[in-house]
Design a protein around this motif. Structure first.
Motif, PDB file in Angstrom:
ATOM      1  N   LEU A   1      76.473  65.583  57.425  1.00  0.00           N
ATOM      2  CA  LEU A   1      76.724  64.300  56.781  1.00  0.00           C
ATOM      3  C   LEU A   1      77.871  64.534  55.806  1.00  0.00           C
ATOM      4  CD1 LEU A   1      73.099  63.103  55.889  1.00  0.00           C
ATOM      5  CD2 LEU A   1      74.449  62.471  57.884  1.00  0.00           C
ATOM      6  N   HIS A   2      78.852  63.651  55.804  1.00  0.00           N
ATOM      7  CA  HIS A   2      80.027  63.843  54.952  1.00  0.00           C
ATOM      8  C   HIS A   2      80.306  62.551  54.189  1.00  0.00           C
ATOM      9  CE1 HIS A   2      83.885  65.953  54.038  1.00  0.00           C
ATOM     10  NE2 HIS A   2      84.273  64.712  53.781  1.00  0.00           N
ATOM     11  N   PHE A   3      80.561  62.702  52.884  1.00  0.00           N
ATOM     12  CA  PHE A   3      80.879  61.549  52.041  1.00  0.00           C
ATOM     13  C   PHE A   3      82.280  61.732  51.451  1.00  0.00           C
ATOM     14  CE2 PHE A   3      76.232  61.969  51.876  1.00  0.00           C
ATOM     15  CZ  PHE A   3      75.873  60.715  52.359  1.00  0.00           C
ATOM     16  N   HIS A   4      83.143  60.769  51.711  1.00  0.00           N
ATOM     17  CA  HIS A   4      84.478  60.732  51.108  1.00  0.00           C
ATOM     18  C   HIS A   4      84.436  59.671  50.014  1.00  0.00           C
ATOM     19  CE1 HIS A   4      88.750  61.154  50.684  1.00  0.00           C
ATOM     20  NE2 HIS A   4      88.962  59.877  50.943  1.00  0.00           N
ATOM     21  N   LEU A   5      84.817  60.047  48.788  1.00  0.00           N
ATOM     22  CA  LEU A   5      84.549  59.221  47.613  1.00  0.00           C
ATOM     23  C   LEU A   5      85.804  58.503  47.122  1.00  0.00           C
ATOM     24  CD1 LEU A   5      82.376  61.858  45.694  1.00  0.00           C
ATOM     25  CD2 LEU A   5      81.629  60.187  47.406  1.00  0.00           C
ATOM     26  N   HIS A   6      85.576  57.433  46.354  1.00  0.00           N
ATOM     27  CA  HIS A   6      86.677  56.732  45.684  1.00  0.00           C
ATOM     28  C   HIS A   6      87.221  57.588  44.543  1.00  0.00           C
ATOM     29  CE1 HIS A   6      86.328  52.844  47.698  1.00  0.00           C
ATOM     30  NE2 HIS A   6      85.019  52.938  47.590  1.00  0.00           N
ATOM     31  N   ASN A   7      86.319  58.121  43.703  1.00  0.00           N
ATOM     32  CA  ASN A   7      86.704  58.897  42.522  1.00  0.00           C
ATOM     33  C   ASN A   7      86.111  60.294  42.592  1.00  0.00           C
ATOM     34  OD1 ASN A   7      88.004  56.627  41.123  1.00  0.00           O
ATOM     35  ND2 ASN A   7      85.926  55.811  40.964  1.00  0.00           N
TER      36      ASN A   7
END
Length: 1068
Positions: A741-747
């Motif tokens: 599972l991969h999360f690319h963030l705004h900040n």
């Protein structure tokens, strides 16, 4: 054969397995089929079973060859597995099985079921490993002799399969003893064919799944592949097409077929034939000749796939610029084939089906009757060809409900009008898998069309010019049209032309959009980071009284105040350790030891001006200091202490600088009793937490407004707010070793002491261990596959757990309070992926619905498609094996992303994907200097807009004006070094004293080669004059200055590449 794989699962209700074995026999199916076997034996004993008192079936050893045996088929049908080197003897009251100990432990579980089903006792004869089994065979023969004799025979009648040649020592001994036993032997192959003929509901389901895979491969791979080869005029052999198709069958996911690869196999190697040499038998072989697709060519393709050992088959014929004879013959064959299928109803004779085909050919084209194949197909099931169920003119057997047929009909060796020798002779073939039901005949491979308009292709451009409009033929029927988007009779536009038109429209829209954005205030917001601490904030001692009392005149390190005290002119002078750039030591021939300290001096290339130099412009700075000592051990300790202290300060300041740029996050609301958190356990995290201890896995939980990942250690915890998630990805393990599972963030957030915009949680699905010893293992023996099955089960179990977590989180994000976030887990589309080098190593890059990602190797790559301005494909053509992709973002202050070394074979797929996602792309033959291009655009956006926007990249439009574009004529120029990750901001800051630990190590390792050499006055004057000349054009980039400097030493443009390349290893 994949005959053992259909039962390789954990036993649910109704299944039994031996202790410690992964193989389980479905007891319900065994009971039902054993009863069917005995009922068939009783009902058709004289006709099909030769009045046999016992039936002996000997299964041979496993083989690498693809073969169909009735002994193996009975094993699979009755038990669900192939039991090699096993002898089964069926009697009315007993079933004798001679086998090894392990097989006996599996078969032990069916004893009770056999007794309940037919009242027969199962007697197991376990053969020791080195025994020839003769004594056990004698015991079985004694049991046969004790049976009541059939009418008219002095000895017992034993049924066996006479056509199967014994293989292996055990079966050879058995066959010899059986023939010398004075039993009356009779062939029971017809009885077994009758037994297998009508399929149960479960068997029909397996055949339908096999047919679905077969049709998907034909429709989604074979047809597409042929169209691509012909349209691009590629040279590819029949055998190559066969190998590629076989790989696709064995990996159903490649054609979007959700069947487990473990349950799938081929019926025969796929068949591709063209060029006048045709063999319409399933035993035909794809030769090494090139695919022939000239005018009046015929291409025959046949594909057969199995699911849980049940077969299906499909064959199609494709016509290329067909002449009238070929078109007429195909239409007749199509009608005859449909007539065969239409006549196959329960109660009809098999011969009537073939006669229906003959009637159509005799009526519509009597001259073709001699070319018609002598059979219209055979029964199909576990065996590809079920003997006794041939669809020919002599078979009087009755069609029954539940039977399945491979209806295969063709014309062999017809003569065409074409004068070319290769196309003079041609054949036609059609085949479908057909299930006989009570109400209708179901063609389970009908998804792949065989209509003339869908299999006939026209590529003859000369004929198109002569026939500007389509006309009806003499019979009043409309001429057929190719369904492909290639060059066809009805002037359909090619895929390339459609793509070109769409790209032209995208170019117009993109230029209008860019003009509006630039007119409205330029590119999007750039870097708004806070600056790091400058030298004015780093103070060792506030006043002179804080200095430690002098002990003796030697270098001292004050760890508490992070200072180094140097003896200068009889006084101890303090320097904060952050002002020291490098420190080194060396020894001369007189055993004198020297320590050399080089300081950060504002205004030098590696130390730009800071607040101090601006505040005190006339200050004089100490650049370096050297000290001599006779005590080498003391010198070494000082150097090591200064380096250690500096590294600690740099790390602390780096983390402080990173934390200063973080955006304040909302607080995580933990789930309460009403809402239990969604949990996924035993996950690893990337980037990993710091620290020297052993890494441990943790648990990911979804709470009210975010995720929390934590381990058993108190300080290892990360919170990810739903509102901070820009993209979420789920990538199951297919060809990779991990599910993630991969999360690319705004900040950015902090993971340990690392600032990151990408956080990943993963599990390794299998151990990275390979067995390098031992010989080749059989793919068919149940004794050999437990370890592989455990790995498959583990991978499937992990993928299912992740999928369940993803589904539950998606449901949570679907609630009204999260509508504004537009969150949903995206899954990479592997079939659209391509290899490339976005950073330092080659990786497999995969598109998703909203991004372009690479999530396996670090640094990760996440590119949001909506942020892309244009894509430029560079180094295209000129016989290149590779090309580069440059992604230009809407934020012109952001560096472009370049993906290098993409194979040219991926070019068409990438173009198609970019066009489908409405991204404008251009092509260029050389690499461009994008930093200079973007600077020109931002400096003078009006000229850019008036000059046609991005159309200066259009090769077709600017070929005549290429002399005006200097950048495109400079040859290959390596682009600027890309940032560590495209998803992170550039960490460098012109006013910061903070450096990473890697930079520190690089500097330490390079200090001998750069700083220790020292510089003479002449060298310093030369550097100063060079700097003055460079200041004459302050807008030049660092790369431009390097290039100009290289030219001053007489280096050619070709040499500039080699001169810049050796610096790359330092980045690693």
């Amino acid at each position: 054969m994949a005959d053992h794989r259909n039962g390789s699962t954990q036993p649910p209700n109704g299944k039994a397995s031996a202790a410690g074995s992964a193989y389980s026999i479905d007891l319900n199916a065994f009971q039902s089929r054993l009863k069917t076997f005995y009922n068939n034996w009783d009902e058709q004993k004289p006709d099909m079973w030769g009045s046999s008192d016992a039936i002996a079936i000997a299964c041979p050893p496993p083989s690498e060859d693809l073969r169909y045996l009735k002994s193996t088929a009975l094993n699979l049908w009755l038990l669900g597995f192939e039991f090699p080197e096993t002898i089964m003897v069926f009697m009315k009251k007993q079933i004798h099985i001679l086998c090894s100990q392990k097989k006996a432990s599996i078969l032990e579980s069916v004893k009770k079921s056999a007794r309940e089903a037919v009242g027969a006792d199962l007697v197991l004869h376990v053969k020791p490993k080195n025994d020839d089994g003769t004594a056990l065979m004698d015991a079985i023969f004694r049991a046969i002799r004790s049976l009541p004799k059939s009418d008219g025979h002095d000895s017992s009648t034993v049924g066996y399969i006479s056509r199967e040649v014994p293989e292996g020592k055990l079966l050879e001994t058995w066959t010899e003893k059986l023939k010398n036993s004075k039993f009356h032997l009779i062939d029971v192959a017809n009885g077994l064919s009758s037994l297998f003929a009508a399929k149960s509901g479960e068997e029909l389901t397996s055949i339908k799944r096999a047919a679905y895979l077969t049709t998907s491969v034909m429709k989604n791979f074979v047809v597409t592949k042929l169209e691509n080869v012909i349209d691009e005029e590629k040279k590819v052999s029949h055998s190559t097409l066969m190998e590629e198709t076989e790989k696709v069958i064995l990996e159903p996911s490649k054609v979007n077929c959700k069947l487990k690869a473990d349950n799938v196999d081929i019926c025969y190697p796929p068949i591709f034939q063209s060029g006048g040499e045709f063999d319409l038998r399933p035993s035909a072989v794809s030769n090494d000749e090139l695919l022939h697709y000239d005018s009046a060519s015929v291409i025959i393709c046949a594909v057969g796939a199995r699911y849980k050992s049940y077969c299906s088959n499909i064959a199609r014929t494709f016509l290329i610029d067909a002449d009238p004879i070929q078109s007429r013959a195909y239409e007749v064959l199509l009608k005859a084939h449909d007539a065969v299928i239409g006549s196959m109803k329960p109660g009809n004779k098999l011969s009537a089906a073939y006669q229906a085909a003959v009637s159509i050919v005799e009526r519509d084209s009597p001259d073709l009757i001699s070319y018609l194949t002598k059979s219209a197909g055979t029964g199909i099931g576990i065996e590809f060809r079920e003997s006794g169920l041939n669809l020919n003119a002599k078979n009087e057997q009755i069609i029954r409900e539940g039977m399945v047929f491979n209806v295969s009909l063709g014309f062999q060796n017809l003569q065409s009008e074409n004068s070319k020798s290769k196309n003079k002779q041609f054949s036609l073939l059609l085949a479908d898998t057909v299930i006989i039901t009570k109400d209708k005949t179901e063609v389970v491979t009908s998804m792949s069309s065989k209509a003339l308009k869908d299999v006939a292709y026209s590529f003859n451009e000369d004929e198109e010019e002569e026939r500007p409009s389509t006309k009806t033929d003499a019979k009043g029927t409309e001429p057929f049209m190719s369904k492909t988007t290639l060059r066809s009779d009805n002037h359909e536009i090619s895929k390339e032309e459609l793509r070109r038109q769409h790209q032209a429209e995208l170019a117009r829209q993109k230029n209008e959009e860019t003009a509006r954005r630039l007119a409205g205030g330029g590119s999007e917001a750039g870097d708004n980071r806070a600056s790091a601490r400058t030298s004015t904030e780093l103070v060792a001692y506030k006043n002179i009284n804080d200095l430690p009392p002098p002990r003796e005149m030697m270098i001292q390190i004050d760890q508490k105040n992070e200072a180094v005290l140097l003896p200068i002119n009889g006084s101890m002078v303090p320097f904060h350790v952050a002002f020291i750039r490098t420190v080194s030591s060396q020894q001369d021939t007189n055993r004198n030891c020297y320590i050399r300290i080089i300081f950060n001096v504002p205004g030098t290339p590696f130390s730009p001006h800071d607040a101090n130099s601006m505040k005190f412009p006339g200050s004089i700075y100490l650049k370096e200091a050297s000290f001599r000592s006779k005590d080498s051990r003391h010198i070494s300790e000082v150097v090591q202490s200064i380096k250690t202290l500096r590294r600690q300060v740099v790390a602390r300041e780096s983390e402080r600088a990173e934390r200063a740029t973080l955006v304040t996050q909302e607080k995580l609301q933990l789930a309460n009793n009403r809402f239990k958190p969604i949990r996924l356990s035993d996950l690893w995290i990337r980037p990993a937490f710091g620290g020297r201890g052993r890494k441990i896995p943790g648990t990911l939980e979804a709470h009210v407004n975010g995720f929390r990942y934590s381990t058993t250690r108190q300080d290892e915890r990360v919170d990810i707010m739903f509102g901070n998630i820009k993209h979420a990805f789920f990538q199951p393990a297919e060809n990779e070793m991990i599910t993630l599972l991969h999360f690319h963030l705004h900040n950015h957030i902090m993971v340990g002491n690392k600032k990151t915009k990408d956080v990943q949680f993963y599990v390794e699905v299998m151990d990275m261990v390979q067995n390098v010893g031992g010989g080749k293992r059989s793919a068919y023996d149940p004794d050999e596959l437990e370890e592989e099955q455990r790995e498959r089960d583990r991978k499937n179990k992990i993928n299912v757990e992740f999928q369940t977590f993803v589904n539950r989180v998606n449901d949570l994000w679907g609630q009204p309070q999260f509508n504004g976030l537009d969150l949903e887990f995206d899954q990479p589309l592997r079939e659209l992926g391509f290899p490339g080098v976005p950073h330092k190593s080659s990786v497999f890059i995969v598109p998703t619905s909203a991004c372009l990602v690479e999530l396996i190797e670090t640094p990760f790559l996440v590119v949001t498609l909506s942020e892309i301005e244009i894509v430029n494909l560079e180094r295209v053509g000129l016989g290149q094996k590779n090309f580069d992709m440059t992604i230009v973002f809407k934020d012109f202050k952001r560096d472009v992303l370049r993906i290098d070394s993409i194979p040219s074979t991926s070019l068409d797929g990438i173009k198609e994907w970019l066009d489908t996602t409405d991204i404008k792309y251009y092509e260029s033959r050389l690499n461009l200097n994008w930093r200079q291009i973007l600077k020109t655009i931002t400096d003078d956006p009006q000229s850019f807009i008036e000059g046609g926007g991005w159309e200066f990249l259009n090769l077709e439009a600017t070929d005549s004006e290429s002399e005006n574009s200097e950048e495109s004529d400079k040859g290959y120029e390596p682009s600027d070094v890309e940032p560590e990750s495209d998803s992170e901001d550039d960490d460098s800051d012109s006013e910061s004293l903070v450096e990473s630990e890697d930079d520190e190590e690089d500097e330490d390792s390079e200090e001998d080669s750069e700083e220790e050499k020292g510089k003479t006055w002449e060298e310093l004057e030369r550097e100063a004059s060079n700097a003055d000349r460079e200041k004459g054009n302050e807008s030049d980039s660092e790369e431009d200055r390097k290039r100009r400097k290289a030219k001053s030493f007489g280096k050619s443009r070709g040499g500039s590449l080699s001169s810049s390349m050796p610096k790359r290893p330092k980045l690693r």
